[in-house]
Scaffold this motif. Sequence first.
Motif, PDB file in Angstrom:
ATOM      1  N   ARG A 192       0.822  -1.222   0.000  1.00 36.23           N
ATOM      2  CA  ARG A 192       0.000   0.000   0.000  1.00 36.23           C
ATOM      3  C   ARG A 192       0.855   1.270   0.000  1.00 36.23           C
ATOM      4  NH1 ARG A 192      -2.899  -3.376   3.702  1.00 36.23           N
ATOM      5  NH2 ARG A 192      -4.953  -3.969   2.874  1.00 36.23           N
ATOM      6  N   ALA A 193       2.160   1.107  -0.191  1.00 36.19           N
ATOM      7  CA  ALA A 193       3.076   2.262  -0.236  1.00 36.19           C
ATOM      8  C   ALA A 193       2.938   3.129   1.015  1.00 36.19           C
ATOM      9  CB  ALA A 193       2.831   3.089  -1.494  1.00 36.19           C
ATOM     10  N   ALA A 194       2.840   2.496   2.172  1.00 39.24           N
ATOM     11  CA  ALA A 194       2.711   3.202   3.446  1.00 39.24           C
ATOM     12  C   ALA A 194       4.094   3.432   4.056  1.00 39.24           C
ATOM     13  CB  ALA A 194       1.853   2.393   4.409  1.00 39.24           C
ATOM     14  N   PRO A 195       4.248   4.455   4.900  1.00 39.94           N
ATOM     15  CA  PRO A 195       5.528   4.645   5.583  1.00 39.94           C
ATOM     16  C   PRO A 195       5.714   3.603   6.687  1.00 39.94           C
ATOM     17  CG  PRO A 195       3.940   6.257   6.352  1.00 39.94           C
ATOM     18  CD  PRO A 195       3.269   5.520   5.226  1.00 39.94           C
ATOM     19  N   HIS A 196       6.975   3.264   6.939  1.00 37.29           N
ATOM     20  CA  HIS A 196       7.297   2.397   8.069  1.00 37.29           C
ATOM     21  C   HIS A 196       6.974   3.144   9.379  1.00 37.29           C
ATOM     22  CE1 HIS A 196       9.534  -0.633  10.301  1.00 37.29           C
ATOM     23  NE2 HIS A 196      10.119   0.341  10.969  1.00 37.29           N
ATOM     24  N   PRO A 197       6.386   2.500  10.380  1.00 34.08           N
ATOM     25  CA  PRO A 197       6.185   1.073  10.587  1.00 34.08           C
ATOM     26  C   PRO A 197       4.767   0.586  10.317  1.00 34.08           C
ATOM     27  CG  PRO A 197       5.960   2.180  12.689  1.00 34.08           C
ATOM     28  CD  PRO A 197       6.134   3.246  11.644  1.00 34.08           C
ATOM     29  N   HIS A 198       4.182   0.981   9.212  1.00 32.01           N
ATOM     30  CA  HIS A 198       2.797   0.612   8.899  1.00 32.01           C
ATOM     31  C   HIS A 198       2.721  -0.365   7.737  1.00 32.01           C
ATOM     32  CE1 HIS A 198       1.556   3.633  11.767  1.00 32.01           C
ATOM     33  NE2 HIS A 198       2.232   4.555  11.109  1.00 32.01           N
ATOM     34  N   HIS A 199       3.795  -1.087   7.466  1.00 34.03           N
ATOM     35  CA  HIS A 199       3.765  -2.157   6.471  1.00 34.03           C
ATOM     36  C   HIS A 199       3.100  -3.388   7.092  1.00 34.03           C
ATOM     37  CE1 HIS A 199       7.797  -0.107   5.216  1.00 34.03           C
ATOM     38  NE2 HIS A 199       6.744   0.601   4.821  1.00 34.03           N
ATOM     39  N   PRO A 200       2.486  -4.244   6.275  1.00 33.70           N
ATOM     40  CA  PRO A 200       1.802  -5.415   6.853  1.00 33.70           C
ATOM     41  C   PRO A 200       2.711  -6.302   7.698  1.00 33.70           C
ATOM     42  CG  PRO A 200       1.246  -5.160   4.533  1.00 33.70           C
ATOM     43  CD  PRO A 200       2.320  -4.171   4.815  1.00 33.70           C
ATOM     44  N   GLY A 201       3.986  -6.395   7.318  1.00 34.14           N
ATOM     45  CA  GLY A 201       4.897  -7.277   8.032  1.00 34.14           C
ATOM     46  C   GLY A 201       5.850  -6.568   8.969  1.00 34.14           C
ATOM     47  N   ASP A 202       5.516  -5.383   9.427  1.00 33.53           N
ATOM     48  CA  ASP A 202       6.344  -4.695  10.422  1.00 33.53           C
ATOM     49  C   ASP A 202       5.998  -5.264  11.797  1.00 33.53           C
ATOM     50  OD1 ASP A 202       7.603  -3.174   8.540  1.00 33.53           O
ATOM     51  OD2 ASP A 202       6.392  -1.382   8.862  1.00 33.53           O
ATOM     52  N   PHE A 203       6.694  -6.329  12.182  1.00 30.10           N
ATOM     53  CA  PHE A 203       6.372  -7.029  13.425  1.00 30.10           C
ATOM     54  C   PHE A 203       6.996  -6.372  14.652  1.00 30.10           C
ATOM     55  CE2 PHE A 203       6.047 -11.087  10.686  1.00 30.10           C
ATOM     56  CZ  PHE A 203       4.735 -10.776  10.355  1.00 30.10           C
ATOM     57  N   GLY A 204       7.884  -5.379  14.462  1.00 30.11           N
ATOM     58  CA  GLY A 204       8.440  -4.657  15.592  1.00 30.11           C
ATOM     59  C   GLY A 204       9.675  -5.319  16.164  1.00 30.11           C
ATOM     60  N   ASN A 205       9.920  -5.077  17.438  1.00 32.42           N
ATOM     61  CA  ASN A 205      11.129  -5.540  18.124  1.00 32.42           C
ATOM     62  C   ASN A 205      10.816  -6.680  19.092  1.00 32.42           C
ATOM     63  OD1 ASN A 205      13.097  -3.569  17.078  1.00 32.42           O
ATOM     64  ND2 ASN A 205      11.835  -2.067  18.169  1.00 32.42           N
ATOM     65  N   PHE A 206      11.821  -7.530  19.273  1.00 35.38           N
ATOM     66  CA  PHE A 206      11.663  -8.704  20.125  1.00 35.38           C
ATOM     67  C   PHE A 206      12.818  -8.753  21.115  1.00 35.38           C
ATOM     68  CE2 PHE A 206       9.221  -9.418  16.407  1.00 35.38           C
ATOM     69  CZ  PHE A 206       8.156 -10.223  16.784  1.00 35.38           C
ATOM     70  N   ALA A 207      12.491  -8.901  22.390  1.00 36.83           N
ATOM     71  CA  ALA A 207      13.509  -8.957  23.433  1.00 36.83           C
ATOM     72  C   ALA A 207      14.265 -10.277  23.367  1.00 36.83           C
ATOM     73  CB  ALA A 207      12.868  -8.786  24.802  1.00 36.83           C
ATOM     74  N   VAL A 208      15.579 -10.193  23.485  1.00 40.02           N
ATOM     75  CA  VAL A 208      16.448 -11.377  23.493  1.00 40.02           C
ATOM     76  C   VAL A 208      16.852 -11.666  24.933  1.00 40.02           C
ATOM     77  CG1 VAL A 208      18.626 -12.355  22.696  1.00 40.02           C
ATOM     78  CG2 VAL A 208      17.311 -10.844  21.184  1.00 40.02           C
ATOM     79  N   ARG A 209      16.625 -12.890  25.366  1.00 35.64           N
ATOM     80  CA  ARG A 209      16.998 -13.313  26.716  1.00 35.64           C
ATOM     81  C   ARG A 209      17.804 -14.609  26.615  1.00 35.64           C
ATOM     82  NH1 ARG A 209      11.888 -11.092  27.399  1.00 35.64           N
ATOM     83  NH2 ARG A 209      11.775  -9.445  28.971  1.00 35.64           N
ATOM     84  N   ASP A 210      19.003 -14.581  27.158  1.00 37.65           N
ATOM     85  CA  ASP A 210      19.889 -15.755  27.126  1.00 37.65           C
ATOM     86  C   ASP A 210      20.109 -16.247  25.700  1.00 37.65           C
ATOM     87  OD1 ASP A 210      19.978 -15.700  29.954  1.00 37.65           O
ATOM     88  OD2 ASP A 210      18.115 -16.860  30.058  1.00 37.65           O
ATOM     89  N   GLY A 211      20.238 -15.292  24.774  1.00 33.63           N
ATOM     90  CA  GLY A 211      20.511 -15.641  23.384  1.00 33.63           C
ATOM     91  C   GLY A 211      19.329 -16.176  22.618  1.00 33.63           C
ATOM     92  N   ARG A 212      18.107 -16.045  23.179  1.00 35.12           N
ATOM     93  CA  ARG A 212      16.926 -16.628  22.531  1.00 35.12           C
ATOM     94  C   ARG A 212      15.779 -15.629  22.473  1.00 35.12           C
ATOM     95  NH1 ARG A 212      15.081 -22.070  25.124  1.00 35.12           N
ATOM     96  NH2 ARG A 212      14.538 -20.636  26.802  1.00 35.12           N
ATOM     97  N   VAL A 213      14.872 -15.874  21.536  1.00 38.47           N
ATOM     98  CA  VAL A 213      13.587 -15.189  21.475  1.00 38.47           C
ATOM     99  C   VAL A 213      12.507 -16.254  21.559  1.00 38.47           C
ATOM    100  CG1 VAL A 213      11.978 -13.923  19.997  1.00 38.47           C
ATOM    101  CG2 VAL A 213      14.358 -13.174  20.166  1.00 38.47           C
TER     102      VAL A 213
END
Length: 252
Positions: free
Chosen positions: A147-168
């Motif tokens: 849809r030519a939208a600005p980031h972070p409004h793309h369908p697959g913009d899943f955001g950030n994920f916290a890493v704990r002990d080398g894992r998500v």
Amino acid sequence: VPWTSLPGLLRPSCHSFLDPFLGTFPLPADRPESPISSFTLGLSDMHDKVTAIWQQLTQRAAEPGAPGSALHAACRVQPSASLDPAQPRVSGLVLFRQPAPGAPLEAFFHLDGFPAERNGSRRAIHVHRFGDLSPGCEAAGPHYNPRAAPHPHHPGDFGNFAVRDGRVRKHRGGLAASLAGPHSIVGRAVVVHAGEDDLGRGGDPASLDHGNAGRRLACCVVGVCGPLPWARAAREHAERRKRRRDSDCQAA
């Protein structure tokens, strides 16, 4: 023959098909109904019945919660083929479930291989346009942005994920992406980045393009699958939550 093809195959167009034969078999004047016209009426009646059954089946399958209505997909994450030896080798599995076409998407993210660093570091995960990973994750192209939208409004913009002990290990619901329809992410790439997504707040053009999320560490191609991997991940997720609650209760 697929069920969806039967109504078209049985559509009552047999009059035009039988026209060349009607002159070959003249109809008696004292018989208002010929064998051919009876066949035509019977075929038309069969078409109506098959169409009604087909409509009931497709309507039932489209209802949220109906058996077989949920859509599932899997994406087996592998390190990018273009990484140098100093980069971490991230791998794992991303699973998707959509209760019905048009319903919100949910996903499990199970990733390992991040460097041993302080807990709380965050890594971005996005859907990219192409499912070509042979030369490395760079071949996946830009963010999938129909849809030519600005980031972070793309369908697959899943955001950030916290890493704990080398894992998500994360379950996330309400995702804007879809496994069905004209903007399906099936066949496209999920990319795990080396940095954190600035969510469009970086103050530069790249921020509104890809969130300055850094190098592409790992990627995979989304493909349809059955419900068993999701059921297994959901069971493991419920068990982890129960252990966490039990641990919190003991600590209290």
